[in-house]
Design a protein around this motif. Structure first.
Motif, PDB file in Angstrom:
ATOM      1  N   GLU A  34       0.824  -1.202   0.000  1.00  0.00           N
ATOM      2  CA  GLU A  34       0.000   0.000   0.000  1.00  0.00           C
ATOM      3  C   GLU A  34       0.861   1.256   0.000  1.00  0.00           C
ATOM      4  O   GLU A  34       0.525   2.247  -0.648  1.00  0.00           O
ATOM      5  N   LYS A  35       1.995   1.193   0.682  1.00  0.00           N
ATOM      6  CA  LYS A  35       2.914   2.339   0.673  1.00  0.00           C
ATOM      7  C   LYS A  35       3.475   2.542  -0.739  1.00  0.00           C
ATOM      8  O   LYS A  35       3.571   3.663  -1.222  1.00  0.00           O
ATOM      9  N   ILE A  40       3.460   5.476  -5.990  1.00  0.00           N
ATOM     10  CA  ILE A  40       3.237   5.459  -7.440  1.00  0.00           C
ATOM     11  C   ILE A  40       2.096   6.399  -7.823  1.00  0.00           C
ATOM     12  O   ILE A  40       2.176   7.090  -8.839  1.00  0.00           O
ATOM     13  N   LEU A  41       1.034   6.448  -7.021  1.00  0.00           N
ATOM     14  CA  LEU A  41      -0.059   7.376  -7.307  1.00  0.00           C
ATOM     15  C   LEU A  41       0.417   8.821  -7.281  1.00  0.00           C
ATOM     16  O   LEU A  41       0.027   9.625  -8.127  1.00  0.00           O
ATOM     17  N   ASN A  42       1.272   9.141  -6.322  1.00  0.00           N
ATOM     18  CA  ASN A  42       1.834  10.485  -6.235  1.00  0.00           C
ATOM     19  C   ASN A  42       2.663  10.800  -7.485  1.00  0.00           C
ATOM     20  O   ASN A  42       2.535  11.872  -8.083  1.00  0.00           O
ATOM     21  N   GLU A  43       3.509   9.854  -7.867  1.00  0.00           N
ATOM     22  CA  GLU A  43       4.335  10.028  -9.061  1.00  0.00           C
ATOM     23  C   GLU A  43       3.465  10.191 -10.306  1.00  0.00           C
ATOM     24  O   GLU A  43       3.726  11.052 -11.160  1.00  0.00           O
ATOM     25  N   LYS A  83       2.289   5.852 -19.057  1.00  0.00           N
ATOM     26  CA  LYS A  83       1.843   4.491 -19.339  1.00  0.00           C
ATOM     27  C   LYS A  83       2.630   3.473 -18.522  1.00  0.00           C
ATOM     28  O   LYS A  83       2.066   2.504 -18.009  1.00  0.00           O
ATOM     29  N   LYS A  84       3.937   3.695 -18.374  1.00  0.00           N
ATOM     30  CA  LYS A  84       4.772   2.786 -17.578  1.00  0.00           C
ATOM     31  C   LYS A  84       4.373   2.839 -16.108  1.00  0.00           C
ATOM     32  O   LYS A  84       4.264   1.799 -15.445  1.00  0.00           O
ATOM     33  N   VAL A  85       4.155   4.039 -15.603  1.00  0.00           N
ATOM     34  CA  VAL A  85       3.774   4.200 -14.193  1.00  0.00           C
ATOM     35  C   VAL A  85       2.396   3.582 -13.948  1.00  0.00           C
ATOM     36  O   VAL A  85       2.182   2.918 -12.932  1.00  0.00           O
ATOM     37  N   GLU A  86       1.469   3.773 -14.891  1.00  0.00           N
ATOM     38  CA  GLU A  86       0.142   3.166 -14.760  1.00  0.00           C
ATOM     39  C   GLU A  86       0.234   1.644 -14.758  1.00  0.00           C
ATOM     40  O   GLU A  86      -0.505   0.977 -14.039  1.00  0.00           O
TER      41      GLU A  86
END
Length: 112
Positions: A34-35, A40-43, A83-86
């Motif tokens: 979760e951390k 990743i959501l922040n990024e 796209k990579k982060v998603e």
């Protein structure tokens, strides 16, 4: 399913209540995932904001009749990075969600 905020804020209580039910759930692993998900959501949000700025640059440049090739290239690179982060976010979500579903409900304090 228990809310992740409840698990994060009351980790020891959750662990003890799950142990009282004689269930085995790796809460620490869930919190680690979760951390990573929050990171990743922040990024992802930052990259989307950058892409929106690049899109604004393109629009303004085209209105002025200027060349927007550099801004277009920047936006394409940001879109590829997004796209990579998603993809990374989807991986973590696919790991985290089933684990959250396997956390049992907590017994009431009055239950022996």
């Amino acid at each position: 399913m228990l809310p992740i905020n409840l698990i994060r804020e009351n980790t020891e209580l959750i662990k003890s209540r799950i142990a009282a039910k004689r269930e085995k759930v790796n809460i620490d692993h869930i919190l680690k995932l979760e951390k990573g998900q929050r990171f990743i959501l922040n990024e992802l949000n930052e990259k989307r904001a950058q892409r929106n700025k690049a899109s604004e640059k393109i629009g303004k440049a085209k209105l002025r009749g200027e060349d927007a090739k550099d801004a277009i290239k920047e936006m394409q690179e940001l879109s590829n990075n997004i796209k990579k982060v998603e993809s990374n976010l989807t991986e973590i979500n696919n790991q985290l969600e089933p684990l959250l579903y396997h956390i049992p409900n907590l017994p009431h304090n009055s239950v022996p």
